[in-house]
Design a protein around this motif. Structure first.
Motif, short mmCIF file in Angstrom:
data_model
loop_
_atom_site.label_atom_id
_atom_site.label_comp_id
_atom_site.label_asym_id
_atom_site.label_seq_id
_atom_site.Cartn_x
_atom_site.Cartn_y
_atom_site.Cartn_z
N ASP A 1 -1.14 -6.73 -1.22
CA ASP A 1 0.12 -6.14 -0.80
C ASP A 1 -0.12 -4.84 -0.05
OD1 ASP A 1 0.40 -5.92 -4.24
OD2 ASP A 1 -0.14 -4.20 -2.97
N VAL A 2 0.86 -4.54 0.79
CA VAL A 2 0.74 -3.38 1.66
C VAL A 2 1.93 -2.48 1.37
CG1 VAL A 2 0.59 -2.58 4.04
CG2 VAL A 2 -0.32 -4.83 3.43
N LYS A 3 1.61 -1.22 1.00
CA LYS A 3 2.70 -0.30 0.64
C LYS A 3 3.29 0.32 1.89
CE LYS A 3 0.61 0.75 -3.77
NZ LYS A 3 -0.69 1.36 -4.07
N LYS A 4 4.51 0.80 1.74
CA LYS A 4 5.19 1.41 2.86
C LYS A 4 4.39 2.61 3.38
CE LYS A 4 9.94 1.79 4.25
NZ LYS A 4 10.46 0.44 4.32
N GLY A 5 4.16 2.65 4.68
CA GLY A 5 3.51 3.81 5.29
C GLY A 5 2.01 3.87 5.16
#
Ligand code: ATP
Ligand code: MG
Lengths: 412, 307
Positions: free
Chosen positions: B23-27
């Protein structure tokens, strides 16, 4: 709509990236037409034509009218335009079979007599099959002379009527009367010939115009569309190239729709083709005096033909998966349609069995439209324009379906 | 947040992706690090809806992106591995074209183009056709087009491949400025330094699988290896073993000229050096070998990460 325009405009800009290549494409038909001009007999006459070589066989030696015919063709003033040789029939056949002359004109026996007796008679013209334009010129020349003859016959109506009545009433005309009459006519003709010869200048001019128009209009229009078809293929080839690259994906990752993409591409190519056709039309006018009074219809015709060519190419692009296929399918379409459509050989010269299939070629309609517009055959022109419009609609639907299908294979 | 769950993809008998999740977090900048053929481009193509996965799912803001393609396409920017734009046009023309295709009016598109030309250091070549650009400049334009519409999530597929070191550094510097754009970035590379320098978190990929993921520190600690120190000099075996055993340092390798030791904590190194000096041990050189991504990579994949 803004998206379509923006894409079409940037597309159009890109088209001019290789101006040399485009110039080459555009001026090839011009050059080919020029070469064809010079090829007729080699060397060049006053206006770029070699004089037309015509063999005349006079089987009516001594006949007043036939002498007039021969005279007209071998007139000094016309020498740089027409070279006529009076020869015997076997020799004439040798000349034409050896392709040494453009045509052989055979004046039949009793030609003068038949004309004077108001009987139908005909002059045979054997055309050199390897040449298309010069025999046409000969025919035109012949027509002019025929008209001249008819004109003469009107002048001599009185004399001829006397003879005819005499013949009809089976009245015996004594030799004296007949000879006097005949001499009278001869005198009149002799007096009138110099008049004609002066008028010749005028006739010659008419001939020159007529000579230029059919030849240049056929070749130039045909060649131009032939090469324009190549150009539109080369230009639209991009669509196939693009389908196999990432640019297309990038385009469709934006908010661009497939139909918008297709419209933009067609729009830019149509505009591009129209620009080139416009340049060619001006060139044709300046170099070959191909022109028309109706600029409005000319523009319509050019625009329609730009659409036809673009859509034809779009169909090819829709059928092809890669550039190789574009090339192969393109070649088949170009040559088949150009051949059938009268781009390479005027339709009127095609063998009847092949000519039947001309209507299959969209190039036929656009080529004939231009020719009939230039030759002011407006009835035929309007028919052609209507047919062309229908063909454009058909091609549009076909190419739309094929291209959207091809795009769907690349991006969902 | 972008959440990727067990995505698989095969091309005939080649299993390009064998079920990847991350998963890729915001920012954040998330790095996909892997050698040629690892499946990086395949992963990017699937996540950008250009190809369909065989199975698996991906969610953004709790929506399945594969079921909301046109919504998702508006959120993302893509910078493909191959440069993709019109070389016959200028950089500005390209930027305003894509701007227009993303629905900007001509004023907006033109302003955005000016901003990006400046950001990408392409202003001086604004009027030149792209075909006259250097490789590095083309790469920068390629990136600029990807962010013309201010995407929320940017996919960068090896944006520095095939250009020289100078140009690479230049692009890295530019990418660091992107923080202002508040984008999440998914960045694929097979350049270790790049991943270490730019990425907040990394997934190491090989043969269609994610072998490890986390921050660089997490990954290294995951490696479970300790720092090694190599000394060269003149060593007497008994004396040395005595000294080192006393402070509990393990000897990995011993010869009269070199010794290799294992240190649990790096602050023990000065102590070792001090002891050697007290005992008149002659030391010529000292080399500290810390575990790094390369060691980890080698261990996980058995491959060197080189072009
Ligand atoms: N269209 C395709 N058809 C068949 N096989 C493919 C296709 N695309 C990729 N592959 C295969 O899938 C595997 C992964 O390829 P991918 O391009 O995703 O790797 P990559 O990590 O991007 O490599 P690189 O660093 O070279 O760009 C490779 O074995 C490749 O040969
Ligand atoms: Mg790749």
């Amino acid at each position: 709509m803004r998206k379509i325009l923006k894409l079409a405009v940037s597309d159009y800009k890109r088209r001019w990236n290789k101006p040399i290549l485009i110039l080459l494409y555009v001026f090839t038909p011009v050059i080919i037409t020029l070469i064809m001009w010079m090829a007729f007999g080699g060397g060049s006459g006053g206006s770029g034509f070699a004089p037309l070589k015509l063999a005349i066989v006079n089987n009516d030696k001594g006949g007043v009218i036939s002498d007039f015919f021969v005279n007209a063709f071998s007139n000094e003033n016309a020498k740089d335009k027409i070279k006529a040789f009076v020869v015997k029939e076997p020799e004439a056949m040798k000349l034409i079979n050896g392709r040494k002359v453009s045509g052989v004109m055979i004046i039949p026996k009793n030609f003068s007599k038949n004309i004077l007796e108001m009987r139908k008679t005909e002059i045979k013209l054997i055309k050199n099959p390897t040449e298309m334009i010069y025999p046409m010129i000969a025919e035109t020349g012949l027509n002019i002379i025929k008209d001249g003859t008819n004109y003469l016959l009107t002048i001599f109506k009185d004399e001829i009527t006397i003879i005819r009545t005499a013949i009809e009433k089976k009245e015996k005309m004594d030799n004296m009367t007949f000879t006097t009459l005949y001499d009278k006519i001869g005198d009149k003709i002799k007096k009138i010939i110099p008049l004609f010869e002066e008028q010749k200048i005028e006739i010659k001019d008419v001939k020159e115009e007529e000579k230029k128009i059919p030849m240049a209009v056929f070749y130039f229009t045909g060649m131009a569309f032939f090469f324009l078809f190549f150009i539109s293929n080369a230009v639209l080839n991009d669509m196939v190239k693009e389908r196999n690259g990432f640019i297309i994906k990038r385009l469709f990752l934006s908010e661009l729709k497939k139909s918008e993409y297709y419209f933009a591409r067609i729009l830019s190519v149509v505009l591009f083709m129209f620009t080139i056709e416009f340049v060619l039309a001006i060139t044709g006018r300046l170099l070959f005096h191909i022109t028309t009074d109706s600029i409005f219809w000319l523009l319509i015709t050019l625009f329609l033909s730009a659409i036809i060519l673009s859509l034809l190419s779009a169909v090819i692009m829709g059928l092809s998966n890669n550039e190789r296929q574009v090339h192969n399918i393109g070649m088949i379409f170009v040559f088949l349609f150009a051949m059938l459509g009268g781009s390479l050989i005027p339709v009127s010269v095609l063998p009847a069995s092949i000519r039947k299939f001309s209507v299959v070629s969209p190039l036929y309609y656009i080529t004939e439209s231009v020719i009939s517009l230039v030759l002011q055959r407006m009835d035929k022109f309007y028919h052609l324009i209507i047919s062309t419009s229908f063909i454009a609609i058909g091609l549009f639907i076909l190419s739309y379906l094929l291209n959207i299908r091809a795009l769907k294979k690349v991006v969902k | 947040m972008l959440k990727i769950e067990n995505i698989k993809k095969s091309y005939k008998d080649i299993k390009a992706l064998k079920g990847i999740s991350f998963d890729v977090k915001k920012g954040e900048i998330f790095g996909l690090l892997g050698p040629n053929g690892a499946g990086k481009t395949t992963a990017i193509s699937i996540l950008t809806t250009l190809i369909e996965p065989d199975s698996g799912a991906a969610y953004y803001e709790d929506k399945n992106i594969f079921n909301n393609i046109s919504w998702w396409r508006k959120k993302i920017g893509v910078v493909p591995q191959e440069t993709a734009f019109y070389e016959e046009l200028t950089a500005r023309d390209n930027l305003t074209l894509w701007g227009a295709l993303y629905g900007m009016d001509s004023k907006q598109a033109s302003e955005r183009a000016s901003y990006l030309l400046n950001l990408m250091d392409l202003e001086s070549k604004e009027k030149a056709k792209v075909s006259e650009f250097s490789g590095g400049m083309k790469r920068r334009l390629n990136i600029a087009i990807g962010i013309v519409h201010r995407p929320e999530v940017l996919f960068l597929d090896e944006p520095t491949v095939g250009i020289d070191v100078q140009a690479r550094v230049n692009i890295r510097e530019i990418l660091k400025k992107f923080v202002n754009e508040e984008m999440s970035i998914i960045y694929t590379t097979h350049q270790l330094e790049e991943a270490e320098e730019l990425c907040d978190r990394i997934a190491i990929m090989d043969e269609g699988e994610i072998k490890a993921r986390g921050t660089i520190e997490e990954l290294i600690s995951q490696l479970g290896e300790e720092t090694e120190v190599e000394f060269s000099g003149e060593f007497a075996e008994d004396a040395i073993r005595n000294i080192l055993n006393n402070i509990g340092v393990k000897i990995l390798n011993f010869s009269k000229e070199t010794i290799l030791i294992d240190v649990e904590k790096e602050d023990i190194i000065p102590e070792v050096v001090e002891l050697f000096m007290k005992n008149n041990v002659i030391i010529n050189t000292m080399d500290i070998k810390r575990p790094n991504l390369e060691t980890l990579f080698l261990k996980l994949t058995g491959k060197e990460l080189r072009e």
